[in-house]
Enzyme design. Sequence first.
Site, short mmCIF file in Angstrom:
data_model
loop_
_atom_site.label_atom_id
_atom_site.label_comp_id
_atom_site.label_asym_id
_atom_site.label_seq_id
_atom_site.Cartn_x
_atom_site.Cartn_y
_atom_site.Cartn_z
CG ASP A 11 -1.89 1.25 1.32
OD1 ASP A 11 -1.81 1.89 0.60
OD2 ASP A 11 -2.45 1.27 2.38
N GLY A 33 -9.72 4.14 -6.24
CA GLY A 33 -8.35 3.63 -6.54
C GLY A 33 -7.35 4.33 -5.50
CG ASP A 35 -7.10 10.67 -6.25
OD1 ASP A 35 -6.67 11.23 -5.22
OD2 ASP A 35 -8.01 11.27 -7.10
#
Length: 177
Positions: A11, A33, A35
């Site tokens: 991540d 996503g 963003d």
Amino acid sequence: MHPNITLKTGDITKEHVCAIVNAANSSLMGGGGVDGAIHRAGGSTILEACRKVRAESYPNGLPTGEAVATTAGKMPAKYVIHTVGPIYPGCGDRCAALLASSYANALKTAQKLQCKDIAFPAISTGIYGYPKEEAAKIAYKISKAFLEDNPDMKIYFIFHKQSDKEIFESAIGVESN
Ligand code: AR6
């Protein structure tokens, strides 16, 4: 593989680097996503900073291929560099040049901020539909070219999915491990 380039799965919001790159849209007002994940993890100061960027520099939105930096808010990184990748296939014969610009302008922005490390997601290859192999070749080529002039920079590519990391590796001719 270039010694200053590292591929990882995970991540991107958790990366301890100077700058993480956001695959944004031109509104800079957040989205899905990566963003969405960045705005959630970083908190509201990122959106506030994006509103300021829009008001002061880009009233009509950030053009595709450009990049701009904000705070990273609560994330371990210092900055988020927002860039807008091309939407495939509508980008037509400009797709490759626009994706290359996103990478090159994000790297230039990191350099201006005196960052020595930067983490990228696979820009445009999610919701924006860019073919992953082609995108990988462009990302790697631009990164290698940048490193020739900036040998102190460390570049990380963070993949949410292991399969995307493997596609990148095979596209640039590296064995998966
Ligand atoms: N860390 C790393 N990579 C991630 C993460 C994460 N936390 N979350 C997703 N990815 P996308 P795009 C990967 O769709 O194609 C947004 O709505 C994901 O698996 O995030 O450039 C924006 O607001 C994929 O490989 O970006 C725009 O409207 C990669 O990030 C639009 O999507 C990019 O997928 C931009 O689309």
